[in-house]
Design an enzyme around this catalytic site. Sequence first.
Site, short mmCIF file in Angstrom:
data_model
loop_
_atom_site.label_atom_id
_atom_site.label_comp_id
_atom_site.label_asym_id
_atom_site.label_seq_id
_atom_site.Cartn_x
_atom_site.Cartn_y
_atom_site.Cartn_z
N TRP A 153 0.83 -1.21 0.00
CA TRP A 153 0.00 0.00 0.00
C TRP A 153 0.86 1.27 0.00
O TRP A 153 0.36 2.37 -0.10
CB TRP A 153 -0.94 0.02 1.21
CG TRP A 153 -0.25 -0.21 2.50
CD1 TRP A 153 0.27 0.73 3.34
CD2 TRP A 153 0.01 -1.48 3.12
NE1 TRP A 153 0.85 0.14 4.43
CE2 TRP A 153 0.70 -1.23 4.32
CE3 TRP A 153 -0.26 -2.81 2.77
CZ2 TRP A 153 1.11 -2.25 5.17
CZ3 TRP A 153 0.14 -3.82 3.62
CH2 TRP A 153 0.81 -3.53 4.80
N GLU A 193 -4.63 -0.95 7.56
CA GLU A 193 -4.73 -0.60 8.98
C GLU A 193 -5.65 -1.56 9.73
O GLU A 193 -5.37 -1.95 10.86
CB GLU A 193 -5.22 0.84 9.14
CG GLU A 193 -4.16 1.88 8.85
CD GLU A 193 -2.93 1.73 9.75
OE1 GLU A 193 -3.09 1.37 10.93
OE2 GLU A 193 -1.82 1.96 9.27
N THR A 213 -1.85 -7.86 14.23
CA THR A 213 -1.29 -8.81 13.26
C THR A 213 0.05 -8.28 12.73
O THR A 213 0.19 -7.08 12.50
CB THR A 213 -2.27 -8.97 12.07
OG1 THR A 213 -3.57 -9.26 12.59
CG2 THR A 213 -1.85 -10.11 11.16
N TYR A 222 -7.35 5.55 16.95
CA TYR A 222 -6.05 5.24 16.37
C TYR A 222 -6.17 5.02 14.85
O TYR A 222 -5.42 5.60 14.06
CB TYR A 222 -5.40 4.00 17.02
CG TYR A 222 -4.22 3.56 16.21
CD1 TYR A 222 -3.00 4.20 16.33
CD2 TYR A 222 -4.35 2.56 15.23
CE1 TYR A 222 -1.92 3.87 15.53
CE2 TYR A 222 -3.28 2.23 14.42
CZ TYR A 222 -2.07 2.88 14.58
OH TYR A 222 -1.02 2.56 13.78
N ASP A 231 0.98 3.64 18.54
CA ASP A 231 0.70 2.21 18.61
C ASP A 231 1.72 1.58 19.56
O ASP A 231 2.54 2.29 20.16
CB ASP A 231 0.69 1.58 17.21
CG ASP A 231 2.10 1.45 16.62
OD1 ASP A 231 3.05 2.03 17.20
OD2 ASP A 231 2.24 0.78 15.59
N CYS A 257 20.48 -0.83 19.00
CA CYS A 257 20.80 0.59 19.27
C CYS A 257 21.99 1.06 18.43
O CYS A 257 22.05 2.24 18.06
CB CYS A 257 21.11 0.78 20.75
SG CYS A 257 19.73 0.32 21.81
N CYS A 297 20.69 2.59 15.37
CA CYS A 297 19.53 3.46 15.54
C CYS A 297 19.84 4.90 15.11
O CYS A 297 20.80 5.51 15.61
CB CYS A 297 19.09 3.44 17.00
SG CYS A 297 17.69 4.53 17.30
FE1 SF4 Z 1 18.08 1.90 21.21
FE2 SF4 Z 1 17.26 3.73 19.45
FE3 SF4 Z 1 15.47 2.35 20.82
FE4 SF4 Z 1 16.98 4.15 22.06
S1 SF4 Z 1 15.44 4.54 20.48
S2 SF4 Z 1 16.50 2.10 22.78
S3 SF4 Z 1 18.88 3.93 20.95
S4 SF4 Z 1 16.92 1.49 19.34
#
Ligand code: SF4
Length: 369
Positions: free
Chosen positions: A30, A43, A49, A126, A144, A205, A208
């Site tokens: 989509w 949605e 799911t 939502y 969510d 992380c 991230c």
């Molecule tokens: Fe880790 Fe990023 Fe989540 Fe923070 S926001 S816990 S740095 S993945």
Amino acid sequence: MIDKENAAEIDDWRHRLLEWFATHQRPLPWRTTYTPYHVWISEIMGQQTQMERVAQYFIRWIERFPDLASVAAAPEQAILKAWEGLGYYSRARNLQRAAVRLLETGPGEVPADYQQLIDLPGIGPYTAGAILSIAFNLPYPLLDANVERLFARLADIDRPLKQGTTKKRLTAMAETLLDRKNPRNYNQALMELGALVCTPKKPTCALCPVQMHCRAYRADTVEFRPLPNSKKQKIDIVMACVILRSGSEYFIQQRLPDDIWGGLWEFPGGRLEEGESAREAAIREVMEETGWQVSDIATFTTVTHHYTRYRVTLHGFLCTIPPCSTEPVLTAASQCAWVSLEQLSEYPFPAGHRQLVSALHTTIFPEIR
Ligand code: SF4
């Protein structure tokens, strides 16, 4: 912490998020056109799911029901069959009711209006916000489960998500951080980051894009966030049913419209009563639901299915009966049918009974296939 007083940090957060989404988003079907009808279907399917599963069902659904008019015009059985396996069948029934209403009361299009959307069956705040922001690029914040977890880590919130004060704080964060110039991509980016990077267990992380804004990361508390809610134990439900066979046909019945799983088909059966064995319950249920007295039933298989709050164990028995001289007296069904093994696949069943049908296909009566 990124908040109202720190506009530069908020800008940086949005920028990083959107940049990451531009290169890392999953190619979901989509996302090519953002047609409002497509977004709405995705949605509704996406409630409870996983997205990969939604994508498979979505493609088949759009082939079968390309627009609102085709949903409104379809027999309910066709809708339920297309939904079979996704669970929570009230979503499918509500979807059709909403399509019928939109066709009856207007031009038959998904409205770009919050009030009109939440007035439709099956659409809450939502889902209305998701349709408005993703399909129409309107500035509605979304929260969510993925976003709540991400925000709880971002702000290093040391209270359970379900607590009232936490909810308020998360809602305020969603409002403050929303990118009002690009809500479509911003909201999707948040949910995508929660689904792919800031995952419930072992978030990555190191990859991230918003790590520098994350308080939990800085405080080394990521593995403790969000704080768990007090866990409710799943309720165990034990059921038994009988697969009645006569010649090469199997007896199935359709659940009453107002029942849970209303409109789906099943083998006659029900819950065990106190002190009752599965075999005794199966025989009793057949008698209560059809008026037929069966005794010579053989153990077939036992299946288990998990729902959000329940764990259902279903004991299936087999019984071969001569061609019936009496019609069943249905007490728990709106209609019944005798069908071949192949035809069983054409009917929508709840998950446990569907597993029994699959087991029939693979293990039993190969001589009649
Ligand atoms: Fe880790 Fe990023 Fe989540 Fe923070 S926001 S816990 S740095 S993945």
